[in-house]
Write a protein that holds these residues in place. Structure first.
Motif, mmCIF file in Angstrom:
data_model
loop_
_atom_site.group_PDB
_atom_site.id
_atom_site.type_symbol
_atom_site.label_atom_id
_atom_site.label_comp_id
_atom_site.label_asym_id
_atom_site.label_seq_id
_atom_site.Cartn_x
_atom_site.Cartn_y
_atom_site.Cartn_z
ATOM 1 N N GLU A 253 113.954 -4.198 26.122
ATOM 2 C CA GLU A 253 112.726 -3.526 25.690
ATOM 3 C C GLU A 253 112.199 -4.047 24.364
ATOM 4 N N ARG A 254 113.077 -4.244 23.403
ATOM 5 C CA ARG A 254 112.633 -4.637 22.064
ATOM 6 C C ARG A 254 111.896 -5.975 22.100
ATOM 7 N N GLU A 255 112.468 -6.967 22.796
ATOM 8 C CA GLU A 255 111.850 -8.287 22.851
ATOM 9 C C GLU A 255 110.533 -8.242 23.632
ATOM 10 N N GLN A 257 108.581 -5.625 23.951
ATOM 11 C CA GLN A 257 107.595 -4.920 23.140
ATOM 12 C C GLN A 257 106.993 -5.844 22.098
ATOM 13 N N SER A 258 107.814 -6.747 21.548
ATOM 14 C CA SER A 258 107.322 -7.715 20.580
ATOM 15 C C SER A 258 106.270 -8.626 21.215
ATOM 16 N N ASP A 261 103.096 -6.576 21.617
ATOM 17 C CA ASP A 261 102.437 -6.344 20.327
ATOM 18 C C ASP A 261 101.601 -7.536 19.884
ATOM 19 N N MET A 288 108.484 -4.337 31.242
ATOM 20 C CA MET A 288 109.215 -3.568 30.257
ATOM 21 C C MET A 288 109.586 -2.197 30.821
ATOM 22 N N LYS A 292 113.708 -0.392 31.219
ATOM 23 C CA LYS A 292 114.190 0.867 30.629
ATOM 24 C C LYS A 292 115.300 1.480 31.476
#
Length: 292
Positions: A253-255, A257-258, A261, A288, A292
């Motif tokens: 998720e973090r990558e 989301q980057s 963004d 994404m 989750k």
């Protein structure tokens, strides 16, 4: 399309695999736009990887050959399925070097004479088998021979060759792997050694019109070789959009989301076939959700 033949001595003392990889290496040169010495290095690795893959037993098995030397070429990565179909990539596709002392393409200079050779076999177990040896020359055939002797304790002779035209296209490419089987008598070892020492270079045999069958007959003269099988092989990439999607999901998720963004579409390029897969921000957002 390329061709592999596998044969065994009548007395079961020696097994051999030979390949005409001209079409495979030609396709690699077209995809990666390699310079002459890189075509020769990558082509040798593709021929070796194809033969090594064809020796796997399971239909879903695969083999990865990675050569990482200290030369300007960087890493060579080759992946083969159990049918000998192969794909490959190289760190630096364009390397320009003077010819070596024998007036040949300086493959060892491009690959490097120090480094490591890795063989990864995925045969369906929880963890793949990984073998590793140090490079002994950077010429690739000698390094493959050393790998089998050191990592797998199998007496092996490997011969590889790629002949590049002045316009950088591939004229001939191929190779052979010969292995002594357990219990081989001393006279078989002596005969095989004499045969191998008398063999012309791989490219010379291919240029003279010899195919894999004739190369086997020549290398195993006096052994009454029996053909086990013969089959076509090709440069074959297995990438698909679905596989790329799974790779992106695996980033987490973090990558992802980057990436979202940044607000721009992304392009994911396959290193083996140069195919590009484009994903919009909305498509990445949907991936994404699956992560989750």
């Amino acid at each position: 399309m390329g061709k592999i033949i596998r044969a065994i001595a009548e007395d079961g003392s020696v097994m051999m695999c030979a390949i005409d990889a001209t079409d495979i290496v030609s396709r690699a040169e077209q995809l990666h736009h390699t310079s002459a010495v890189v075509t020769a290095a990558l082509g040798r690795a593709l021929a070796a990887g194809s033969m090594m893959g064809a020796m796997l037993k399971g239909k879903e098995d695969s083999l990865t050959l990675r050569i990482k030397g200290d030369g300007p070429l960087g890493s060579i990565v080759v992946v083969s399925d159990s049918g000998g179909n192969v794909r490959g990539s190289v760190g630096s596709p364009v390397v320009e070097l003077p010819l070596n002392a024998k007036g040949k393409l300086d493959v060892a200079g491009a690959v490097g004479r120090q480094g490591n050779l890795y063989v990864i076999r995925d045969v369906g177990l929880r963890e793949p088998y990984v073998g590793q040896t140090e490079l002994v020359s950077g010429e690739i055939a000698e390094d493959i021979t050393n790998y089998y002797a050191v990592s797998e304790q199998i007496p092996t002779v490997c011969g590889l060759g790629v002949l590049v035209n002045t316009d950088l296209t591939v004229l001939h490419a191929g190779g052979f792997l010969i292995q002594l089987l357990p219990g081989a008598p001393e006279e078989s070892i002596d005969r095989l050694e004499a045969n191998v020492n008398a063999l012309p270079p791989v490219t010379a045999m291919l240029s003279a019109g010899l195919g894999p069958e004739e190369i086997c007959q020549k290398a195993l003269a006096g052994f009454a070789p029996q053909v086990l099988d013969t089959f076509p092989v090709a440069y074959r990439c297995t990438c698909t959009r679905e596989r790329v999607e799974k790779m992106l999901i695996s980033l987490g998720e973090r990558e992802l989301q980057s990436i979202i963004d940044e607000g721009e579409d992304i392009n994911v390029e396959c290193h083996f076939c140069d195919r590009t897969y484009q994903f919009t921000v909305e498509q990445v957002r949907r991936l994404m959700a699956q992560a989750k």
